[in-house]
Design a protein around this motif. Structure first.
Motif, PDB file in Angstrom:
ATOM      1  N   GLY A 136       7.296  47.371 -24.499  1.00  0.00           N
ATOM      2  CA  GLY A 136       7.263  47.716 -25.922  1.00  0.00           C
ATOM      3  C   GLY A 136       6.244  48.803 -26.198  1.00  0.00           C
ATOM      4  N   GLY A 183       7.104  52.491 -27.553  1.00  0.00           N
ATOM      5  CA  GLY A 183       6.450  52.983 -28.769  1.00  0.00           C
ATOM      6  C   GLY A 183       5.770  54.321 -28.517  1.00  0.00           C
ATOM      7  N   THR A 213      14.705  49.345 -28.169  1.00  0.00           N
ATOM      8  CA  THR A 213      14.642  49.076 -29.601  1.00  0.00           C
ATOM      9  C   THR A 213      15.922  48.411 -30.102  1.00  0.00           C
ATOM     10  OG1 THR A 213      13.749  51.311 -29.492  1.00  0.00           O
ATOM     11  CG2 THR A 213      13.566  50.180 -31.594  1.00  0.00           C
ATOM     12  N   PHE A 240       8.253  42.438 -28.241  1.00  0.00           N
ATOM     13  CA  PHE A 240       8.607  43.837 -28.021  1.00  0.00           C
ATOM     14  C   PHE A 240       8.270  44.683 -29.250  1.00  0.00           C
ATOM     15  CE2 PHE A 240      11.452  47.356 -28.726  1.00  0.00           C
ATOM     16  CZ  PHE A 240      11.366  48.056 -27.538  1.00  0.00           C
ATOM     17  N   LEU A 241       8.687  44.224 -30.432  1.00  0.00           N
ATOM     18  CA  LEU A 241       8.476  44.997 -31.663  1.00  0.00           C
ATOM     19  C   LEU A 241       6.989  45.200 -31.942  1.00  0.00           C
ATOM     20  CD1 LEU A 241      11.250  43.584 -34.043  1.00  0.00           C
ATOM     21  CD2 LEU A 241      11.057  45.929 -33.170  1.00  0.00           C
ATOM     22  N   GLY A 258       4.562  45.430 -29.701  1.00  0.00           N
ATOM     23  CA  GLY A 258       4.129  46.487 -28.788  1.00  0.00           C
ATOM     24  C   GLY A 258       4.604  47.851 -29.241  1.00  0.00           C
ATOM     25  N   PHE A 259       5.865  47.912 -29.658  1.00  0.00           N
ATOM     26  CA  PHE A 259       6.474  49.180 -30.087  1.00  0.00           C
ATOM     27  C   PHE A 259       5.698  49.791 -31.262  1.00  0.00           C
ATOM     28  CE2 PHE A 259       9.512  51.259 -33.019  1.00  0.00           C
ATOM     29  CZ  PHE A 259       9.988  52.272 -32.203  1.00  0.00           C
ATOM     30  N   PHE A 260       5.431  48.998 -32.295  1.00  0.00           N
ATOM     31  CA  PHE A 260       4.777  49.549 -33.482  1.00  0.00           C
ATOM     32  C   PHE A 260       3.299  49.869 -33.216  1.00  0.00           C
ATOM     33  CE2 PHE A 260       8.567  48.208 -35.799  1.00  0.00           C
ATOM     34  CZ  PHE A 260       8.709  49.256 -36.702  1.00  0.00           C
ATOM     35  N   ILE A 261       2.606  49.014 -32.444  1.00  0.00           N
ATOM     36  CA  ILE A 261       1.187  49.282 -32.151  1.00  0.00           C
ATOM     37  C   ILE A 261       1.054  50.611 -31.396  1.00  0.00           C
ATOM     38  CG2 ILE A 261      -0.791  48.533 -30.760  1.00  0.00           C
ATOM     39  CD1 ILE A 261       0.105  45.599 -31.431  1.00  0.00           C
ATOM     40  N   ALA A 262       1.797  50.751 -30.288  1.00  0.00           N
ATOM     41  CA  ALA A 262       1.684  51.972 -29.491  1.00  0.00           C
ATOM     42  C   ALA A 262       2.186  53.175 -30.277  1.00  0.00           C
ATOM     43  CB  ALA A 262       2.468  51.832 -28.189  1.00  0.00           C
ATOM     44  N   GLY A 263       3.202  52.975 -31.099  1.00  0.00           N
ATOM     45  CA  GLY A 263       3.724  54.084 -31.906  1.00  0.00           C
ATOM     46  C   GLY A 263       2.648  54.670 -32.807  1.00  0.00           C
TER      47      GLY A 263
END
Lengths: 218, 171
Positions: free
Chosen positions: A89, A93, B133, B151-152, B154-159
């Motif tokens: 994830g 991101g 995603t 997953f979400l 991780g996705f938003f934090i790293a984004g």
């Protein structure tokens, strides 16, 4: 008649895909600037569209199950592998913020004419090959901290499903309100004209009057 | 002669439509939508063409090749559908234009470098997470799977973190 049909044929794939691609494009997700606008807080479409879609489908599945239309374990639920999924994830991101797309939206980017989306897909293929190359040494990490099979939030938290859905709906509404406020403060969100129209200097010059049609009133 | 593209759908409308499309996929197939699974199969196939012995011996790609044609799968048809649906949508709404989409201060070369590196990170991340995603975030989230929400997060934090670091590329 019992649903789901578990149809994995050509027509099933095409129908699912056509609906998916058409809606992603209509949401503006073929545009890297609109997508990455989420993380500069100028455009909250990614959050709004994803959260709405997740909730519509989640509530739909809940009601279908409640009404006895589908069985409790009839749809596929992924199993948690905590470290690999958290790391994956984070990488997606990071790659999204840099590259402007995720796998699905890069396909929509390509058919919207975005050359950068083609480069992104080439990068994905190279990254996938790199992963295959190091798969054996990292298998320990790949399978580490496995959760219970097909575990869902109601199981993990010990709360009824309707309550979790209700909380998520409240979070979504809060996100919509906050997001729209931040969008306005930052001059967003990106419109179709913003992301498709800049070399139309001709069109811009024709707008000798103010932007009345776009309704951009300060 | 209309040169201006039609507006995007409002997020609430697009989100509801996407949720219904996802629900339809669940009811027809028993699973949700995806994308990175196709990239995996395509990568295995390309790798198989370039280096058949090495690919068959590879612990990750090998099973795709020994099982037959890696691309003979539901997800390939789904991706073809995504390309058709996206193309028809973009063309009919006047939202299709050949371009390198980039921030106002970014050069084409820099944009391509970032697109490639970002794509590579997404390629690796998708295999680590066993989905992307669409497959994990959207479809997993809709089943309220714990995996989807991990997953979400991780996705938003790293984004947000990486976006702050590469801000100049987009603004």
């Amino acid at each position: 008649m019992s649903v789901p049909f578990y149809d994995s044929g050509v027509a099933s794939g095409l129908l699912s895909g056509i609906l998916f691609g058409y809606v992603l494009e209509a949401a503006g997700f073929g545009s890297a600037r609109k997508l990455t606008g989420q993380f500069s807080l100028k455009d909250w479409s990614v959050f709004k569209v994803m959260f709405t879609a997740v909730l519509v489908a989640a509530v739909g599945l809940y009601l279908l199950r409640l009404g006895g239309m589908i069985a409790g374990n009839s749809v596929y639920i992924p199993t948690l592998y905590l470290w690999a999924m958290a790391a994956g994830g984070l990488l997606i991101g990071a790659g999204f913020a840099m590259g402007g797309y995720c796998p699905g939206t890069s396909l929509v980017g390509i058919v919207s004419g975005r050359v950068d989306a083609v480069v992104f897909v080439v990068g994905m293929i190279v990254g996938t090959m790199a992963f295959a190359g190091v798969y054996e040494p990292i298998q320990g990490f790949y399978f580490a901290a496995k959760g219970p099979d097909a575990q869902r939030l109601p199981d993990l938290l010990g709360l009824p499903e309707w309550l979790i859905l209700a909380v998520l709906i409240v979070v979504a509404i809060a996100g919509f309100v906050l997001g729209s406020r931040l969008e306005r403060a930052r001059g967003g969100p990106f419109t179709a004209e913003d992301v498709n129209g800049e070399d139309t200097s001709k069109a811009k010059n024709q707008n000798t009057t103010f932007n009345t049609e776009a309704g951009i009133v300060p | 002669m209309t040169s201006s593209p039609r507006p995007f759908w409002p997020p609430l409308v697009a989100g509801a439509a996407l949720g219904i499309a996802l629900l339809i996929s669940f009811l027809i197939t028993g699973h949700g939508l995806g994308a990175s699974g196709f990239v995996t199969r395509l990568s295995a196939q390309i790798s198989g063409w370039l280096a058949p012995d090495l690919t068959t011996a590879n612990a990750y790609f090998g099973p795709f090749l020994t099982a037959g044609a890696p691309l003979a799968s539901w997800i390939t048809w789904e991706v073809i559908g995504v390309l058709i649906g996206g193309y028809v949508g973009a063309r009919t709404a006047g939202r299709s234009r050949l371009m390198v989409e980039r921030g106002p201060q970014a050069s084409v070369g820099q944009r391509f470098a970032f697109a490639f590196i970002g794509g590579a990170l997404v390629g690796i991340g998708g295999r680590l997470a066993r989905g992307c995603t669409s497959g994990l975030g959207l479809s997993g989230g809709a089943t309220l799977a714990v995996a989807g929400f991990v997953f979400l997060a991780g996705f938003f934090i790293a984004g947000f973190v990486v976006s702050a670091l590469v801000r100049r590329a987009w603004q």
